[in-house]
Motif scaffolding. Structure first.
Motif, mmCIF file in Angstrom:
data_model
loop_
_atom_site.group_PDB
_atom_site.id
_atom_site.type_symbol
_atom_site.label_atom_id
_atom_site.label_comp_id
_atom_site.label_asym_id
_atom_site.label_seq_id
_atom_site.Cartn_x
_atom_site.Cartn_y
_atom_site.Cartn_z
ATOM 1 N N ASP A 53 25.393 -25.639 6.594
ATOM 2 C CA ASP A 53 26.756 -25.424 6.137
ATOM 3 C C ASP A 53 27.211 -26.614 5.303
ATOM 4 O OD1 ASP A 53 29.084 -23.995 5.822
ATOM 5 O OD2 ASP A 53 29.554 -23.856 7.944
ATOM 6 N N ALA A 54 28.299 -26.417 4.555
ATOM 7 C CA ALA A 54 28.914 -27.483 3.774
ATOM 8 C C ALA A 54 30.336 -27.060 3.435
ATOM 9 C CB ALA A 54 28.121 -27.776 2.503
ATOM 10 N N VAL B 192 31.233 -32.457 2.530
ATOM 11 C CA VAL B 192 30.623 -32.725 3.823
ATOM 12 C C VAL B 192 29.487 -31.729 4.022
ATOM 13 C CG1 VAL B 192 30.975 -32.938 6.301
ATOM 14 C CG2 VAL B 192 32.830 -33.543 4.733
ATOM 15 N N VAL B 193 28.288 -32.238 4.274
ATOM 16 C CA VAL B 193 27.098 -31.416 4.438
ATOM 17 C C VAL B 193 26.633 -31.485 5.888
ATOM 18 C CG1 VAL B 193 24.693 -31.096 3.754
ATOM 19 C CG2 VAL B 193 26.396 -31.766 2.049
ATOM 20 N N ALA B 194 26.476 -30.328 6.521
ATOM 21 C CA ALA B 194 25.938 -30.261 7.881
ATOM 22 C C ALA B 194 24.423 -30.231 7.790
ATOM 23 C CB ALA B 194 26.472 -29.030 8.608
ATOM 24 N N TYR C 208 27.269 -24.997 12.481
ATOM 25 C CA TYR C 208 28.167 -24.791 11.358
ATOM 26 C C TYR C 208 29.363 -25.725 11.442
ATOM 27 C CZ TYR C 208 25.410 -20.554 10.874
ATOM 28 O OH TYR C 208 24.379 -19.678 10.730
ATOM 29 N N ILE C 209 30.043 -25.880 10.302
ATOM 30 C CA ILE C 209 31.269 -26.660 10.241
ATOM 31 C C ILE C 209 32.339 -25.826 9.552
ATOM 32 C CG2 ILE C 209 30.131 -28.910 10.288
ATOM 33 C CD1 ILE C 209 30.380 -29.052 7.270
ATOM 34 N N LEU D 135 30.739 -23.443 -3.803
ATOM 35 C CA LEU D 135 29.878 -24.416 -3.136
ATOM 36 C C LEU D 135 28.699 -23.664 -2.532
ATOM 37 C CD1 LEU D 135 29.443 -27.350 -2.086
ATOM 38 C CD2 LEU D 135 30.859 -26.725 -0.113
ATOM 39 N N VAL D 136 27.479 -24.046 -2.925
ATOM 40 C CA VAL D 136 26.306 -23.250 -2.557
ATOM 41 C C VAL D 136 25.137 -24.143 -2.136
ATOM 42 C CG1 VAL D 136 26.964 -21.476 -4.226
ATOM 43 C CG2 VAL D 136 25.296 -23.219 -4.887
ATOM 44 N N LEU D 137 24.164 -23.508 -1.499
ATOM 45 C CA LEU D 137 22.864 -24.112 -1.221
ATOM 46 C C LEU D 137 21.827 -23.395 -2.069
ATOM 47 C CD1 LEU D 137 20.995 -25.979 0.555
ATOM 48 C CD2 LEU D 137 20.704 -23.982 2.036
#
Length: 415
Positions: A101-102, A111-113, A148-149, A395-397
């Motif tokens: 998650d982010a 913030v990146v989990a 997750y956040i 915002l993506v991965l």
């Protein structure tokens, strides 16, 4: 006093001035009339007008036409990411592993989990690493199995983790506040299996059973200490495993909560007290899978196998799993949709279901306004895992070569 007659050319000039003035008045009046007509009709750019009625129970039902085939919203994604975090080689904070998650804070920090190390890594708006919060352990503010956040009121962050299903809260500077767990619902013998899903804007927490393992599933709203606030009732889960079995997305949408099985083209949204408040429908046509679709589905599933197997063991494992999948029932129709995401402007993005056999070039979304009126279709790259859609960003991965993970921010222009 005698009046001198005007010369012919002067008279014609005056007549032309009066004619132009009259035409301007008529054009302005027509424009005002068209504007008023447009306000009353509630036309959508690519889907036509939508209608809303209320049934006898007071539920708001929005019937939408299908957007025109091949049409797209006049929104634009930038030609490239404005931020890209992640590298194959380099300093530790930039080497990401199992990013689940982010999110973006109000000041633009990201913030990146990073679940592979149970850390919350913080980057400035340009993608430069600032600091790392938390870490693996059992101490205050530490995690096992970070999942997750989500945003917590006051620009703070809530992070949930296993195996205890704890929820930890940090302020915007990374200071650990507290950890709490979901209280047991004495009326639900399966309460230990209720997991956090999302934090609502008022600080309450949407929780529920796993729809892929239980049927029916319970959905609840919990308070800031994990206490039960309300139950949204039981809803059908996926039930018995089947090929093309529909999922059941659950997502906060403004003041409402989407709890909607994906076996039909409608979105069901509930009030926090569990009352069904809104049904959004759109005119899609159900599609039936072909043998090619079934084969592609099975081959995708058997491509997953446990790590550390030898090539011979992998072949044997896949053969066995392929045999098991061949014995599973096949749904009559594809799921109506795959997932839903509510963006920061309370638009609801509904992802169209695509068969693996179609080799589709992009992910197609049907976007609805905050009231449930259809706006139109929009495409995003198929390799994106979307974490968050803001007013002007996504915002993506993205996973690249050798499975290198990068967290990216792409500009979004809404016309």
């Amino acid at each position: 006093m005698a009046v001198t007659p005007a010369r012919p050319e002067v008279a014609r000039y005056c007549e032309r001035i009066h004619w132009v003035r009259d035409m301007k008045i008529r054009i302005v009046a027509a424009l005002f009339a068209l504007a008023a007509l447009g306000c009353n009709r509630d036309d959508r750019s690519s889907g036509g007008p939508s209608s809303a009625t209320r049934d006898s129970a007071g539920i708001r039902v929005i019937e939408n036409p299908r957007p025109a085939e091949g049409s797209r919203l006049a929104w634009r994604i930038g030609p490239g990411p404005v931020v890209s975090i992640g590298t194959r080689r380099g300093e530790g904070p930039y080497m990401l592993h199992q990013v689940w998650d982010a999110l973006k804070l109000r000041d633009g920090r990201i913030v990146v989990a990073n679940s592979g190390t149970n850390e919350l890594r913080v980057f400035d708006p340009s993608g430069t690493w600032l600091e790392t919060w938390a870490g693996q352990g059992e101490g205050p503010g530490e995690f096992f199995e970070l999942a997750y956040i989500d945003h917590w009121p006051g620009d703070s962050i809530a992070a949930w983790w296993g195996p205890r299903r704890g929820i930890s809260v940090f302020d915007s500077e990374g200071n650990f506040g507290r950890t709490f767990a979901l209280e047991r619902n004495r009326d639900d013998p399966m309460a230990l299996h209720v997991n956090p899903i999302a934090v609502r804007s008022d600080g309450s927490i949407l929780v529920g059973h796993d729809p892929f393992s239980l049927d029916p599933v319970l959905v609840e709203v919990r308070g800031a200490e994990g206490q039960l606030l309300s139950s949204l009732g039981e809803h059908p889960g996926r039930g018995e495993q089947s090929i093309f079995g529909a999922s059941m997305p659950r997502e906060p949408w403004g003041d409402l909560i989407v709890i909607s099985p994906a076996d039909r083209y409608e979105i069901r949204a509930f009030s926090v007290d569990g009352t069904l408040a809104r049904i959004v429908r759109w005119g899609q046509v159900p599609r039936s899978p072909t043998r090619e679709d079934v084969d592609a589905y099975i081959e995708e599933r058997v491509s997953w196998y446990p790590p550390d197997l030898t090539p011979a063991e992998i072949a044997e494992y896949r053969t066995q799993k392929r045999k098991e999948w061949r014995s599973e029932p096949v749904a009559e129709h594809f799921p109506a949709f795959s997932s839903v995401i509510a963006d920061k402007l309370a638009h609801l993005w509904v992802e169209e279901y695509e068969s693996v056999a179609d080799d589709y070039p992009a992910r197609l979304w049907t976007v609805f306004d905050p009231e449930g009126g259809v706006l139109g279709y929009f495409e995003t790259p198929k390799d994106w895992r979307i974490f968050e859609i803001g007013e002007d960003y996504i915002l993506v991965l993205v996973r690249g070569e050798l499975d290198v993970e990068t967290v990216q921010v792409w500009p979004l222009e809404r016309s």
